[in-house]
Design a protein around this motif. Structure first.
Motif, PDB file in Angstrom:
ATOM      1  N   LEU A   1     -56.054  22.205  51.872  1.00  0.00           N
ATOM      2  CA  LEU A   1     -55.152  22.928  52.559  1.00  0.00           C
ATOM      3  C   LEU A   1     -54.241  23.968  51.844  1.00  0.00           C
ATOM      4  O   LEU A   1     -53.812  24.914  52.399  1.00  0.00           O
TER       5      LEU A   1
ATOM      6  N   VAL B   1     -56.039  27.174  52.245  1.00  0.00           N
ATOM      7  CA  VAL B   1     -56.035  27.511  53.608  1.00  0.00           C
ATOM      8  C   VAL B   1     -54.657  28.291  54.154  1.00  0.00           C
ATOM      9  O   VAL B   1     -54.683  29.386  54.593  1.00  0.00           O
ATOM     10  N   ARG B   2     -53.585  27.598  53.645  1.00  0.00           N
ATOM     11  CA  ARG B   2     -52.457  28.269  53.866  1.00  0.00           C
ATOM     12  C   ARG B   2     -52.233  29.574  53.163  1.00  0.00           C
ATOM     13  O   ARG B   2     -51.663  30.744  53.774  1.00  0.00           O
TER      14      ARG B   2
ATOM     15  N   LEU C   1     -50.052  24.143  59.617  1.00  0.00           N
ATOM     16  CA  LEU C   1     -50.812  23.740  58.528  1.00  0.00           C
ATOM     17  C   LEU C   1     -50.803  22.362  58.798  1.00  0.00           C
ATOM     18  O   LEU C   1     -51.913  21.709  58.669  1.00  0.00           O
TER      19      LEU C   1
ATOM     20  N   TRP D   1     -50.677  21.023  61.731  1.00  0.00           N
ATOM     21  CA  TRP D   1     -51.687  20.850  62.939  1.00  0.00           C
ATOM     22  C   TRP D   1     -53.017  20.859  62.437  1.00  0.00           C
ATOM     23  O   TRP D   1     -53.945  20.248  63.137  1.00  0.00           O
ATOM     24  N   VAL D   2     -53.518  21.382  61.506  1.00  0.00           N
ATOM     25  CA  VAL D   2     -54.761  21.536  61.120  1.00  0.00           C
ATOM     26  C   VAL D   2     -55.314  20.043  60.783  1.00  0.00           C
ATOM     27  O   VAL D   2     -56.349  19.685  61.221  1.00  0.00           O
TER      28      VAL D   2
ATOM     29  N   GLY E   1     -65.251  26.230  62.064  1.00  0.00           N
ATOM     30  CA  GLY E   1     -63.836  25.910  61.315  1.00  0.00           C
ATOM     31  C   GLY E   1     -63.814  26.880  60.248  1.00  0.00           C
ATOM     32  O   GLY E   1     -63.041  27.652  59.819  1.00  0.00           O
TER      33      GLY E   1
ATOM     34  N   GLY F   1     -55.067  30.664  62.512  1.00  0.00           N
ATOM     35  CA  GLY F   1     -54.646  29.195  62.651  1.00  0.00           C
ATOM     36  C   GLY F   1     -55.241  28.627  63.774  1.00  0.00           C
ATOM     37  O   GLY F   1     -55.454  27.207  63.692  1.00  0.00           O
TER      38      GLY F   1
ATOM     39  N   LEU G   1     -58.615  27.488  63.894  1.00  0.00           N
ATOM     40  CA  LEU G   1     -59.017  26.415  62.847  1.00  0.00           C
ATOM     41  C   LEU G   1     -58.423  25.022  63.654  1.00  0.00           C
ATOM     42  O   LEU G   1     -59.225  24.123  63.542  1.00  0.00           O
ATOM     43  N   ILE G   2     -57.236  25.371  64.300  1.00  0.00           N
ATOM     44  CA  ILE G   2     -56.928  23.849  65.056  1.00  0.00           C
ATOM     45  C   ILE G   2     -57.686  23.363  66.008  1.00  0.00           C
ATOM     46  O   ILE G   2     -58.214  22.253  65.958  1.00  0.00           O
TER      47      ILE G   2
ATOM     48  N   ARG H   1     -61.085  21.920  64.613  1.00  0.00           N
ATOM     49  CA  ARG H   1     -60.723  20.367  63.918  1.00  0.00           C
ATOM     50  C   ARG H   1     -60.536  19.586  64.841  1.00  0.00           C
ATOM     51  O   ARG H   1     -60.959  18.395  65.092  1.00  0.00           O
TER      52      ARG H   1
END
Length: 496
Positions: A44, A47-48, A58, A60-61, A103, A109, A112-113, A116
């Motif tokens: 993570l 990713v951020r 983040l 919410w990912v 993903g 963002g 990605l959410i 996921r």
């Protein structure tokens, strides 16, 4: 005559031939689900940094996956019972594969959410289908117990290995955390197509339909409950109360609808099974304690002690000893002491492990932490697999997917509850170390509560399933219409 002689000398829990191949495929799938979650946990920060995500986005990912997984688990379990376990397993494994890859291609963002969330939904359908293939394909008794313990050990091993693999892959680029599972999923999919047998048509099931109204209600209810708990530490009390209250209201409406439904999604009579209800409750508390503890230790090591992601991953790897103990030592302990005693003892071991961390120091060495981490791995081996066995014992074949869905919903809701609880407690303290110490009381109390809940399982005499609660049990556990579970699943019944 010679065949009978040779087979009777075999161990009753031996798994061979096609059965072994099917078990390996299913273990591969639960291993995939475990490493997928663990690898993203440690990736993570990368990713951020790459996508420039704010903390709320983040969060919410991770939350999107939990919502999809926990919200659709009951629907997924019942769909496996009605539409075919192999069909649900193969189809949703394909969805898992595709959206894991998507993903890794995300540039925003929200992409990605979304990926996921769908991946979580796929896991919600795939996981109870895989579990019910085991519980209907292996006869109830030593062989099924062995299969379930191997399966649960693989799940835990996937999570532990995923912590290290995630650190290694993230160092090369966070997108590999999504791309690497695609190759593994493709291999598992090929194995499933080749080895998992197609289920024979069951005329008695042809007229049944999925309870869409019930599915919509319970899925919405669970999503609201998980969302309320997951965001409790970041949202106001009024918002949390409204969200959780709405979820509870929908659950009440769901129960009323199911009582009147001709073909309910969740036949409420199954909840009269004491072992299933106790297993779900104990699993919820145990899962909440474990995930809350792991979250606190990671924060302690990385933010307070300055350990790297990879150092933290290797430090936590020892908890994965249950991947070795579950298929080797635990079956012997189950045969000698029974599942109930192992669950109760394992929960006390977990309480001891968490208790050793309560006086957490600012400069603890790894050797000081090691005994508690080893005890937690032992506790996981003693509790996780036997909980799965108890939850599915005596349940009719036609409801094995539902039983698995109920159990795993408890696990997922517990994880969300545990993470939210420890976050809220830790955030109430200005001194991070004091906050960690106070928050560690949450997993400690959770496993003690789980142990109290599991006390009825200590009785020597197994609880007899209620005839109304468990239809079909009278024909023999794990049977439907007198047909052995293994035969119904297309697997040759075990001999000897």
């Amino acid at each position: 005559m010679s065949t009978t002689t040779s087979t009777t000398t075999r161990s009753p829990d031996a798994i061979r031939g096609r059965r072994l191949g099917v078990l390996l495929v299913l273990c591969g799938a639960i291993f995939l689900e475990g490493i997928d979650v663990a690898m993203l946990n440690v990736a993570l920060p990368s990713v951020r940094a790459d996508l420039g995500l704010e903390t709320g986005v983040l969060q919410w990912v991770m939350s999107a996956y939990v919502l999809g997984y926990g919200g659709f688990m009951l629907l997924g379990g019942r769909a496996a019972d009605l539409f075919g376990r192999r069909r649900m397993f193969v189809g949703w494994l394909t969805v898992f594969l595709v959206f894991s890859g998507l993903g890794g291609l995300a540039t925003e963002g929200w992409q990605l959410i979304a990926a996921r969330f769908v991946t979580g939904v796929a896991a919600a359908f795939m996981t109870p289908a895989g579990l019910s293939i085991i519980t209907t394909g292996f006869e109830e008794g030593p062989q099924r117990d062995k299969a379930l313990l191997v399966y649960s050990g693989t799940a835990a091993g996937g999570f532990s290995i995923g912590l290290v693999a995630g650190g290694l892959l993230a160092s090369a680029g966070w997108r590999w955390v999504f791309f690497a599972p695609v190759g593994l999923a493709a291999l598992i999919l090929l194995g499933a197509l080749a080895l998992v047998p197609k289920e024979p048509a069951r005329p008695g099931r042809s007229g049944q339909k999925l309870d869409l109204a019930g599915g919509l209600l319970v899925t919405s209810a669970v999503i609201l409950l998980v969302l309320g708990v997951e965001r409790a530490a970041h949202a106001g009390a009024a918002w949390t109360a409204a969200t959780v209250g709405a979820g509870l209201l929908l659950l009440a409406v769901f129960a009323a609808v199911e009582r009147r439904a001709a073909e309910p999604l969740v036949r409420l009579g199954i909840l009269r099974s004491g072992p299933l209800v106790r297993s779900g409750g104990a699993g919820l508390l145990f899962s909440g304690g474990f995930f809350g503890f792991q979250f606190l230790v990671v924060l302690y090591l990385q933010e307070l002690r300055g350990w790297s992601t990879l150092e933290t991953s290797f430090a936590m790897l020892v908890i994965g000893i249950d991947a070795v103990l579950s298929p080797t030592v635990v079956p012997k302990l189950v045969a000698r002491f029974g599942n109930g005693r192992l669950i109760f003892g394992g929960l006390l071991v977990a309480a001891l492990a968490y208790g050793l961390f309560l006086p957490l120091g600012a400069d603890w060495s790894y050797l000081v932490m090691l005994p508690g981490l080893i005890l937690l791995g032992l506790a996981f081996a003693l509790v996780y697999g036997p909980l799965t066995i108890v939850a599915t014992e005596g349940v009719a074949e036609s409801e094995q997917g539902l039983a698995g869905g109920l159990l795993y919903t408890g696990f997922q809701f517990g994880a969300a509850l545990g993470l939210s609880s420890v976050t809220a407690v830790a955030a109430a303290y200005a001194d991070p170390l004091e906050g960690y110490r106070a928050a560690l009381l949450v997993p400690f109390a959770a496993v003690l509560a789980a142990a109290a809940l599991s006390l009825p399982g200590l009785r020597r005499r197994a609880e007899q399933p209620d005839a109304e609660a468990l239809p079909g049990a009278g024909a023999g556990a794990g049977t439907e219409g007198g047909t052995p579970a293994g035969a119904a699943a297309g697997l040759e019944p075990a001999r000897g």
